[in-house]
Design an enzyme around this catalytic site. Structure first.
Site, PDB file in Angstrom:
ATOM      1  N   ASP A 156      -5.814   2.042  10.796  1.00 61.41           N
ATOM      2  CA  ASP A 156      -7.207   1.771  11.158  1.00 61.41           C
ATOM      3  C   ASP A 156      -7.236   1.263  12.610  1.00 61.41           C
ATOM      4  O   ASP A 156      -7.276   2.057  13.542  1.00 61.41           O
ATOM      5  CB  ASP A 156      -7.782   0.755  10.160  1.00 61.41           C
ATOM      6  CG  ASP A 156      -9.245   0.440  10.418  1.00 61.41           C
ATOM      7  OD1 ASP A 156      -9.913   1.213  11.117  1.00 61.41           O
ATOM      8  OD2 ASP A 156      -9.730  -0.585   9.906  1.00 61.41           O
ATOM      9  N   VAL A 186     -11.898   2.240   2.131  1.00 61.64           N
ATOM     10  CA  VAL A 186     -11.474   3.059   0.994  1.00 61.64           C
ATOM     11  C   VAL A 186     -10.445   2.325   0.144  1.00 61.64           C
ATOM     12  O   VAL A 186      -9.732   1.440   0.631  1.00 61.64           O
ATOM     13  CB  VAL A 186     -10.896   4.424   1.468  1.00 61.64           C
ATOM     14  CG1 VAL A 186     -11.975   5.273   2.102  1.00 61.64           C
ATOM     15  CG2 VAL A 186      -9.733   4.239   2.432  1.00 61.64           C
ATOM     16  N   GLY A 231       0.776  -1.238   0.000  1.00 61.55           N
ATOM     17  CA  GLY A 231       0.000   0.000   0.000  1.00 61.55           C
ATOM     18  C   GLY A 231       0.807   1.287   0.000  1.00 61.55           C
ATOM     19  O   GLY A 231       0.324   2.332  -0.438  1.00 61.55           O
TER      20      GLY A 231
END
Ligand code: IMP
Length: 180
Positions: free
Chosen positions: A102, A152, A43
């Protein structure tokens, strides 16, 4: 691909501005240091690439691959190292580069590991922060944008390995993952 997105949360322009802002902050904060940027794959890729070119300092870069999702949309809480660093971080000032925080399961585990390995300091730069998702207390030192608790994708963030190449960050329509 764009049809699977219900709302754009961070535009290309916002991302570019975030990289300039964080890059100049890091240039100031690390001016007398020789930091190492450690990206958490996969990511981190677009963010690390754009951010690193806005930091006007001499530094080296390394990568590590960890996983906590195993394909779904919720953290399993079980952090696995899939590919480890190829260098020692003993005595180094480490800047971890992430796409999003998160639950903070991943980052808390990695910070503890890097301290155990003898890093002089360990700080985090994240493009996005979803503080409502926290299961463990953690405040990243450098945050691009705080976003609400939604799943997302884009600009490095994936669902089942897709959408990483979207140039913005958007909310994935729930029907894309609910039909499975
Ligand atoms: P945490 O351990 O729950 O903080 O999650 C960190 C990792 O989970 C991130 O590096 C992402 O790979 C993944 N993740 C968390 N939220 C999202 C999301 O909304 N979309 C895609 N991946 C996410």
């Amino acid at each position: 691909m764009h049809n699977d997105i219900s709302e754009i949360l961070v535009t290309e322009k916002e991302i570019a501005d975030i990289c300039i802002r964080l890059g100049s902050q890091l240039t100031k904060d690390y001016k007398d240091k020789n930091p190492i940027l450690i990206g958490l794959l996969k990511g981190c890729m677009p963010f690390m690439s754009d951010l690193s070119r806005k930091i006007d300092l001499k530094f080296d870069m390394a990568y590590m691959s960890v996983s906590s999702y195993h394909g779904g949309i919720a953290s399993s809480g079980d952090v696995k190292i899939k590919m480890d660093l190829d260098i020692s971080i003993k005595g180094r000032d480490v800047l971890i580069i992430e796409d999003i925080v998160d639950t903070a399961n991943t980052i808390v585990t990695i910070v503890e590991l890097f301290k155990h390995r003898g890093a002089n300091s360990v700080k985090m730069v994240t493009l996005l922060d979803k503080p409502e998702g926290r299961l463990r207390p953690y405040q990243p030192e450098y945050v691009g944008k705080v976003i609400p608790k939604a799943f997302v994708v884009g600009y490095g963030l994936d669902y089942d390995e897709y959408y990483r190449n979207l140039p913005y960050v958007g909310v994935l329509k729930p029907e894309v993952y609910n039909h499975e």
